[in-house]
Design a protein around this motif. Structure first.
Motif, PDB file in Angstrom:
ATOM      1  N   LEU A   1      14.408  32.877 -16.788  1.00 44.41           N
ATOM      2  CA  LEU A   1      14.083  32.087 -17.761  1.00 44.41           C
ATOM      3  C   LEU A   1      14.893  32.633 -18.988  1.00 44.41           C
ATOM      4  CD1 LEU A   1      10.207  32.325 -18.631  1.00 44.41           C
ATOM      5  CD2 LEU A   1      11.437  30.477 -17.808  1.00 44.41           C
ATOM      6  N   THR A   2      15.421  31.646 -19.941  1.00 46.58           N
ATOM      7  CA  THR A   2      16.300  32.039 -20.920  1.00 46.58           C
ATOM      8  C   THR A   2      16.238  30.766 -21.981  1.00 46.58           C
ATOM      9  OG1 THR A   2      18.420  32.764 -21.894  1.00 46.58           O
ATOM     10  CG2 THR A   2      18.410  30.914 -20.006  1.00 46.58           C
ATOM     11  N   GLY A   3      16.292  31.265 -23.376  1.00 46.96           N
ATOM     12  CA  GLY A   3      16.544  30.374 -24.560  1.00 46.96           C
ATOM     13  C   GLY A   3      17.976  29.948 -24.597  1.00 46.96           C
ATOM     14  N   TYR A   4      18.815  30.545 -23.933  1.00 51.07           N
ATOM     15  CA  TYR A   4      20.242  30.201 -24.067  1.00 51.07           C
ATOM     16  C   TYR A   4      20.752  29.767 -22.722  1.00 51.07           C
ATOM     17  CZ  TYR A   4      19.620  33.120 -28.065  1.00 51.07           C
ATOM     18  OH  TYR A   4      19.060  33.693 -29.123  1.00 51.07           O
ATOM     19  N   GLY A   5      20.387  28.527 -22.284  1.00 51.96           N
ATOM     20  CA  GLY A   5      20.593  28.024 -21.134  1.00 51.96           C
ATOM     21  C   GLY A   5      22.478  27.398 -21.070  1.00 51.96           C
ATOM     22  N   ALA A   6      22.878  27.822 -20.083  1.00 50.55           N
ATOM     23  CA  ALA A   6      24.338  27.529 -19.895  1.00 50.55           C
ATOM     24  C   ALA A   6      24.514  27.395 -18.147  1.00 50.55           C
ATOM     25  CB  ALA A   6      25.297  28.542 -20.579  1.00 50.55           C
ATOM     26  N   ILE A   7      25.496  26.605 -17.931  1.00 51.08           N
ATOM     27  CA  ILE A   7      25.669  26.355 -16.518  1.00 51.08           C
ATOM     28  C   ILE A   7      26.198  27.708 -16.082  1.00 51.08           C
ATOM     29  CG2 ILE A   7      27.114  25.206 -15.112  1.00 51.08           C
ATOM     30  CD1 ILE A   7      27.023  22.871 -16.739  1.00 51.08           C
ATOM     31  N   ALA A   8      26.991  28.302 -16.831  1.00 50.24           N
ATOM     32  CA  ALA A   8      27.617  29.696 -16.435  1.00 50.24           C
ATOM     33  C   ALA A   8      26.674  30.773 -16.089  1.00 50.24           C
ATOM     34  CB  ALA A   8      28.626  30.288 -17.223  1.00 50.24           C
ATOM     35  N   THR A   9      25.477  30.746 -16.853  1.00 51.56           N
ATOM     36  CA  THR A   9      24.690  31.851 -16.759  1.00 51.56           C
ATOM     37  C   THR A   9      23.817  31.364 -15.507  1.00 51.56           C
ATOM     38  OG1 THR A   9      24.561  32.003 -19.245  1.00 51.56           O
ATOM     39  CG2 THR A   9      22.858  33.005 -18.075  1.00 51.56           C
ATOM     40  N   ALA A  10      23.291  30.334 -15.249  1.00 50.48           N
ATOM     41  CA  ALA A  10      22.644  29.598 -14.336  1.00 50.48           C
ATOM     42  C   ALA A  10      23.370  30.107 -13.064  1.00 50.48           C
ATOM     43  CB  ALA A  10      22.533  28.136 -14.442  1.00 50.48           C
TER      44      ALA A  10
ATOM     45  N   SER B   1      15.457  18.487 -26.484  1.00 48.42           N
ATOM     46  CA  SER B   1      16.307  17.430 -27.131  1.00 48.42           C
ATOM     47  C   SER B   1      17.582  17.578 -26.662  1.00 48.42           C
ATOM     48  CB  SER B   1      16.023  16.995 -28.349  1.00 48.42           C
ATOM     49  OG  SER B   1      16.221  17.906 -29.183  1.00 48.42           O
ATOM     50  N   ALA B   2      18.469  16.656 -26.940  1.00 48.34           N
ATOM     51  CA  ALA B   2      19.895  16.854 -26.945  1.00 48.34           C
ATOM     52  C   ALA B   2      20.317  17.848 -27.940  1.00 48.34           C
ATOM     53  CB  ALA B   2      20.451  15.753 -26.890  1.00 48.34           C
ATOM     54  N   ASP B   3      19.741  17.318 -29.183  1.00 47.45           N
ATOM     55  CA  ASP B   3      20.034  18.123 -30.503  1.00 47.45           C
ATOM     56  C   ASP B   3      19.666  19.614 -30.251  1.00 47.45           C
ATOM     57  OD1 ASP B   3      20.949  15.862 -31.782  1.00 47.45           O
ATOM     58  OD2 ASP B   3      18.925  15.366 -32.793  1.00 47.45           O
ATOM     59  N   ARG B   4      18.516  19.966 -29.692  1.00 52.36           N
ATOM     60  CA  ARG B   4      18.231  21.316 -29.386  1.00 52.36           C
ATOM     61  C   ARG B   4      19.204  21.997 -28.501  1.00 52.36           C
ATOM     62  NH1 ARG B   4      15.064  25.331 -31.507  1.00 52.36           N
ATOM     63  NH2 ARG B   4      14.806  26.989 -30.046  1.00 52.36           N
ATOM     64  N   VAL B   5      19.480  21.338 -27.451  1.00 51.68           N
ATOM     65  CA  VAL B   5      20.455  21.808 -26.490  1.00 51.68           C
ATOM     66  C   VAL B   5      21.865  22.268 -27.407  1.00 51.68           C
ATOM     67  CG1 VAL B   5      22.192  21.518 -24.560  1.00 51.68           C
ATOM     68  CG2 VAL B   5      19.591  20.814 -24.409  1.00 51.68           C
ATOM     69  N   ARG B   6      22.179  21.149 -27.977  1.00 50.64           N
ATOM     70  CA  ARG B   6      23.297  21.761 -28.936  1.00 50.64           C
ATOM     71  C   ARG B   6      23.370  22.592 -30.053  1.00 50.64           C
ATOM     72  NH1 ARG B   6      25.020  19.241 -34.169  1.00 50.64           N
ATOM     73  NH2 ARG B   6      27.311  19.614 -34.331  1.00 50.64           N
ATOM     74  N   TRP B   7      22.053  22.679 -30.583  1.00 57.51           N
ATOM     75  CA  TRP B   7      22.026  23.958 -31.395  1.00 57.51           C
ATOM     76  C   TRP B   7      21.942  25.296 -30.699  1.00 57.51           C
ATOM     77  CZ3 TRP B   7      17.844  27.534 -32.571  1.00 57.51           C
ATOM     78  CH2 TRP B   7      18.221  28.068 -33.819  1.00 57.51           C
ATOM     79  N   GLU B   8      21.213  25.155 -29.558  1.00 62.48           N
ATOM     80  CA  GLU B   8      21.123  26.565 -28.794  1.00 62.48           C
ATOM     81  C   GLU B   8      22.625  26.959 -28.294  1.00 62.48           C
ATOM     82  OE1 GLU B   8      18.389  28.200 -27.815  1.00 62.48           O
ATOM     83  OE2 GLU B   8      16.727  27.179 -28.471  1.00 62.48           O
ATOM     84  N   HIS B   9      23.348  25.947 -27.561  1.00 64.61           N
ATOM     85  CA  HIS B   9      24.736  26.368 -27.610  1.00 64.61           C
ATOM     86  C   HIS B   9      25.569  26.927 -28.653  1.00 64.61           C
ATOM     87  CE1 HIS B   9      28.559  26.257 -25.514  1.00 64.61           C
ATOM     88  NE2 HIS B   9      29.019  25.482 -26.558  1.00 64.61           N
TER      89      HIS B   9
ATOM     90  N   GLN C   1      24.142  28.579 -31.313  1.00 64.34           N
ATOM     91  CA  GLN C   1      23.536  29.712 -31.447  1.00 64.34           C
ATOM     92  C   GLN C   1      24.082  30.829 -30.529  1.00 64.34           C
ATOM     93  OE1 GLN C   1      21.594  30.916 -34.190  1.00 64.34           O
ATOM     94  NE2 GLN C   1      21.842  28.658 -35.036  1.00 64.34           N
ATOM     95  N   ARG C   2      24.028  30.464 -29.407  1.00 61.11           N
ATOM     96  CA  ARG C   2      24.725  31.200 -28.176  1.00 61.11           C
ATOM     97  C   ARG C   2      26.302  31.938 -28.402  1.00 61.11           C
ATOM     98  NH1 ARG C   2      27.661  30.863 -23.682  1.00 61.11           N
ATOM     99  NH2 ARG C   2      27.302  28.654 -23.753  1.00 61.11           N
ATOM    100  N   VAL C   3      27.051  30.699 -28.713  1.00 59.48           N
ATOM    101  CA  VAL C   3      28.458  31.350 -29.008  1.00 59.48           C
ATOM    102  C   VAL C   3      28.629  32.158 -30.344  1.00 59.48           C
ATOM    103  CG1 VAL C   3      30.689  30.253 -29.596  1.00 59.48           C
ATOM    104  CG2 VAL C   3      29.331  29.021 -27.756  1.00 59.48           C
TER     105      VAL C   3
ATOM    106  N   ILE D   1      25.443  24.066 -40.157  1.00 57.51           N
ATOM    107  CA  ILE D   1      24.221  23.659 -38.953  1.00 57.51           C
ATOM    108  C   ILE D   1      23.808  24.978 -38.847  1.00 57.51           C
ATOM    109  CG2 ILE D   1      24.495  23.741 -36.605  1.00 57.51           C
ATOM    110  CD1 ILE D   1      27.085  21.809 -36.501  1.00 57.51           C
ATOM    111  N   LEU D   2      24.444  26.358 -39.217  1.00 61.19           N
ATOM    112  CA  LEU D   2      23.791  27.554 -38.837  1.00 61.19           C
ATOM    113  C   LEU D   2      22.610  27.616 -40.116  1.00 61.19           C
ATOM    114  CD1 LEU D   2      26.778  29.500 -38.178  1.00 61.19           C
ATOM    115  CD2 LEU D   2      24.892  28.905 -36.649  1.00 61.19           C
ATOM    116  N   ALA D   3      23.024  27.037 -41.347  1.00 56.71           N
ATOM    117  CA  ALA D   3      22.024  27.041 -42.368  1.00 56.71           C
ATOM    118  C   ALA D   3      20.622  26.389 -42.272  1.00 56.71           C
ATOM    119  CB  ALA D   3      22.665  26.862 -43.765  1.00 56.71           C
ATOM    120  N   LYS D   4      20.496  25.643 -41.414  1.00 53.06           N
ATOM    121  CA  LYS D   4      19.532  24.748 -40.956  1.00 53.06           C
ATOM    122  C   LYS D   4      18.735  25.380 -39.940  1.00 53.06           C
ATOM    123  CE  LYS D   4      21.597  20.137 -41.864  1.00 53.06           C
ATOM    124  NZ  LYS D   4      22.086  18.959 -41.149  1.00 53.06           N
ATOM    125  N   ARG D   5      17.464  25.115 -39.767  1.00 53.05           N
ATOM    126  CA  ARG D   5      16.473  25.250 -38.741  1.00 53.05           C
ATOM    127  C   ARG D   5      16.981  24.574 -37.409  1.00 53.05           C
ATOM    128  NH1 ARG D   5      10.270  26.283 -40.373  1.00 53.05           N
ATOM    129  NH2 ARG D   5      10.121  27.865 -38.896  1.00 53.05           N
ATOM    130  N   GLY D   6      16.534  25.384 -36.490  1.00 49.87           N
ATOM    131  CA  GLY D   6      16.879  24.570 -35.369  1.00 49.87           C
ATOM    132  C   GLY D   6      15.803  23.178 -34.865  1.00 49.87           C
TER     133      GLY D   6
END
Length: 184
Positions: A90-99, A140-148, A150-152, A177-182
């Motif tokens: 399980l992870t909050g930072y989903g990425a293909i490389a990590t999977a 959501s797609a917005d959440r996936v983008r935001w998580e990516h 944040q990870r980078v 983007i970083l100043a806003k809430r996810g």
């Protein structure tokens, strides 16, 4: 429904839950016990390693990022101790490389947070030939983008300029983007 799940678990319903979020792991443990699993919880890599050495479980749900290390170390230790164990990362930072890394280390499946007990149970009990059903509440797609982003940002040691360069975006756009809430 509980009886059906109990039958599908087989003779050893032992489940190890490894996550450094105490509230999350406690709630998940109670939910999985209602489904027939015999749960043990660990809040760190060190605790998980001791539990695996003591008695390797048939099932495990392991968070990728833990305060004292990487969940992939726990996956590897469990795979060595019990080859047939079913392991979900399980992870909050989903990425293909990590999977890919998680599966190469021996994980059975990979789920992005937030994953609920039904998603986790489906993944643990999947026979491997069929994909489990899609999650009830996917990100959501917005959440996936935001998580990516944040990870980078974390991988760049919270350096906005370096993160913006790697993401090919303007530094000020990234700062907004970083100043806003996810997004949810």
């Amino acid at each position: 429904m509980n009886d059906e799940k109990r039958l599908a678990l087989g003779p050893d319903p032992s489940l190890l839950l490894v996550d450094d979020d105490d509230m999350f792991v406690s709630r998940l443990a109670r939910a999985m016990e209602r489904r027939g699993f015999q749960t043990r919880t660990a809040l760190s890599v060190a605790d998980a390693m001791v539990m695996i050495e003591d008695s390797a479980p048939a099932y495990a749900v392991i968070d990728l990022r833990l305060e004292d290390g990487n969940g992939l170390d726990v996956v590897e230790a469990l795979r060595e101790a019990r080859e047939e164990a079913k392991i979900i990362v399980l992870t909050g930072y989903g990425a293909i490389a990590t999977a890919v890394a998680a599966v190469k280390m021996g994980a059975t499946d990979y789920l992005s947070k937030p994953a609920d007990a039904n998603d986790i149970t489906s993944a643990l009990l999947a026979d491997g030939e069929l994909l489990p059903p899609p999650p009830e509440n996917p990100m959501s797609a917005d959440r996936v983008r935001w998580e990516h982003i944040q990870r980078v940002y974390e991988q760049c040691d919270r350096n906005v300029s370096e993160t913006a360069r790697r993401l090919h975006m303007h530094r000020r756009t990234l700062q907004r983007i970083l100043a806003k809430r996810g997004p949810r």
